[in-house]
Design an enzyme around this catalytic site. Structure first.
Site, PDB file in Angstrom:
ATOM      1  N   HIS A  38       0.962  -1.266  -0.046  1.00  0.00           N
ATOM      2  CA  HIS A  38      -0.010  -0.155   0.028  1.00  0.00           C
ATOM      3  C   HIS A  38       0.826   1.425  -0.176  1.00  0.00           C
ATOM      4  CE1 HIS A  38      -3.728   2.102  -0.165  1.00  0.00           C
ATOM      5  NE2 HIS A  38      -3.987   1.721   1.221  1.00  0.00           N
ATOM      6  N   ARG A  39       2.191   1.186   0.450  1.00  0.00           N
ATOM      7  CA  ARG A  39       3.019   2.321   0.213  1.00  0.00           C
ATOM      8  C   ARG A  39       2.947   2.831  -1.190  1.00  0.00           C
ATOM      9  NH1 ARG A  39       8.668   0.054   2.168  1.00  0.00           N
ATOM     10  NH2 ARG A  39       7.540  -1.574   0.805  1.00  0.00           N
TER      11      ARG A  39
END
Ligand code: COA
Length: 439
Positions: free
Chosen positions: A412-413
């Site tokens: 999700h970064r």
């Protein structure tokens, strides 16, 4: 007096590769100081200096193959320090090199070693706040005795150091870089301190009933390290979806006979690999890795797809290279060959390296969904479960359709939720109508 130092008696080993050189011209060495490390497929060994003195010239380089008697270093010997007579005859048994515990190349497991160009060194790993010095995985680290000794002197847990040597071997400079990074970091590293993970307290299970302890396989231990590393470093999100593979399955079955005449097993996984390539092409951020400094993305213009294989020793992830350039039958052949090699422990390091994206299929076992752990430094992984016939409302009536559930875990970064959902939707579209593979 200058003296040519040669490889001593190394038993039955021949054409053994030089994997590390511990000295450079001008270095002063003591008796027994390590000069070079060599490694066969069974063991790694250090060749110590048979005398004190100054290294004048290196006669080998990393990657060279050596045998007993191969000259390795020109040493200007300090008089009277030689352990064995300098004029020892070649036929006389030389001093045994230091033998190290047998070490096979590491990560045969979920996360391969970082892929580097020849001669390229990765940036030293800076410790993250989640690392806890002293939680030792040192014993499993891939390092020579001298590096182990050096790390012990500094109190460094080798389990926390990323090796930049060949096959992920930890070098002395990696230990130094790690130490420097810890010392220059304001955070406090210690058991249970800072943002370190709280430890699970040990339990004496024998207090509660009879127990038996069995060691984990090497593959399982390495796999555990990789999985843990991914789990604590990457914020995972898992997106669930499904695809109607009724047509795909009909097509696959129609091709089974043709495949079997060529000795091939055309399984669903072959189609999944092909579909994944198409989706990766459309969504390049899934075919990428985050740079170690977290400041940029590395986009890959190649499509190497890994697939998880369950073996009796643990999980192995062989990689099919250039899957975009291969047809279904070619993929099926390679898939079977690599899975067999993995199960027979014959897989080679290059065959598990360089993956862009991984597929983990538990479809042959069952289940409705699972959340796979990303195979870092990749940014996404596909987990496939068992397809089942379901009634689907189509054209005003319920129809039996073969539905494949799957899940995509992504980092999700670098990948937003919308992109994750769009990727799985597109994958579903391709699998539902495989003509998209041709697009
Ligand atoms: N739904 C329903 N059936 C499925 C299926 C799915 N999603 N995937 C496979 N099958 C069926 C196949 O059609 C085959 O059936 P058949 O023998 O009647 O033709 C059977 O299951 C066995 O398939 P398999 O031979 O295992 O082929 P594969 O290409 O699907 O998988 C491997 C090959 C190597 C990936 C697989 O054997 C394996 O090891 N998977 C384990 C992965 C794992 O452990 N992941 C966990 C990581 S966290």
């Amino acid at each position: 007096m200058e003296r040519e130092i040669k490889v001593p008696n190394i038993g039955d080993f021949h054409d053994v590769e030089v994997i590390d050189i511990a000295v450079k011209p001008g270095d002063e060495v003591q008796l027994e100081s390590p000069l070079i490390s060599i490694e066969s497929d069974k063991a790694s060994m250090e060749i110590p200096s048979p005398a004190a003195g100054v290294v004048r010239k290196l006669l080998v380089k990393v990657g060279d193959k050596v045998n007993e008697g191969t000259p390795i270093v020109m040493l200007e010997e300090k008089a009277g320090t030689a352990k064995a007579p300098a004029a020892a005859k070649a036929s006389e048994p030389a001093r045994e090199p230091t033998k190290v515990k047998s070490q096979e190349p590491p990560p045969y497991a979920a996360a391969p070693a970082p892929q580097l160009e020849a001669g390229q060194r990765p940036a030293p790993v800076t410790p993250t706040s989640t690392q806890t010095v002293g939680s030792s995985m040192s014993a499993r680290a891939y390092a020579s005795p001298s590096v182990r000794k050096f790390s012990r002197e500094l109190g460094v847990d080798l389990g926390l150091v990323r090796g930049s040597g060949r096959k992920g071997r930890i070098l002395q400079e990696d230990v130094k870089a790690f130490t420097k990074a810890v010392m220059s970091d304001n955070r406090v590293f210690g058991k249970g301190s800072g943002a370190g993970l709280p430890e699970i307290p040990p339990v004496d299970f024998s207090k509660f009933g009879p127990v038996e302890s069995k060691p984990l396989s090497r593959l399982k231990r390495l796999g555990a390290q990789s999985l843990h590393r991914s789990w604590i470093n990457i914020p995972h999100v898992t997106q669930f979806d499904e695809a109607d593979i009724t047509e795909l399955e009909a097509f696959r079955k129609s091709k089974l006979e043709e495949a079997s005449t060529q000795g091939l097993k055309l399984t669903l996984l072959t189609f999944l690999i092909k579909a994944a390539v198409v989706a990766l092409r459309k969504f390049p951020e899934f075919n990428a890795s985050l740079a170690p400094d977290g400041e940029s993305m590395v986009y890959k213009n190649y499509f190497h797809i890994g697939f998880a294989v369950n073996t009796d020793q643990g999980l192995v992830v062989p990689v099919i290279r250039d899957a975009d350039q291969k047809g279904l039958f070619e993929l099926a052949r390679e898939l079977t060959e690599l899975a067999e090699k993995a199960r027979e422990k014959k897989i080679k390091p290059p065959e598990i390296q360089g993956g862009c994206f991984t597929i983990s299929s538990l479809g042959h076992v069952g289940g409705t969904g699972f959340t796979p752990i990303i195979n870092a430094p990749e940014v996404a992984i596909l987990g496939v479960s068992r397809s089942v016939m379901k009634p689907v409302y189509l054209n005003g009536k319920f129809e039996p359709r073969l539905i494949l559930p799957f899940a995509l875990s992504y980092d999700h970064r670098v990948i937003d939720g919308v992109d994750g959902a769009e990727f799985t939707r597109y994958l579903s579209t391709i699998l539902t109508d495989i003509r998209h593979i041709l697009l």
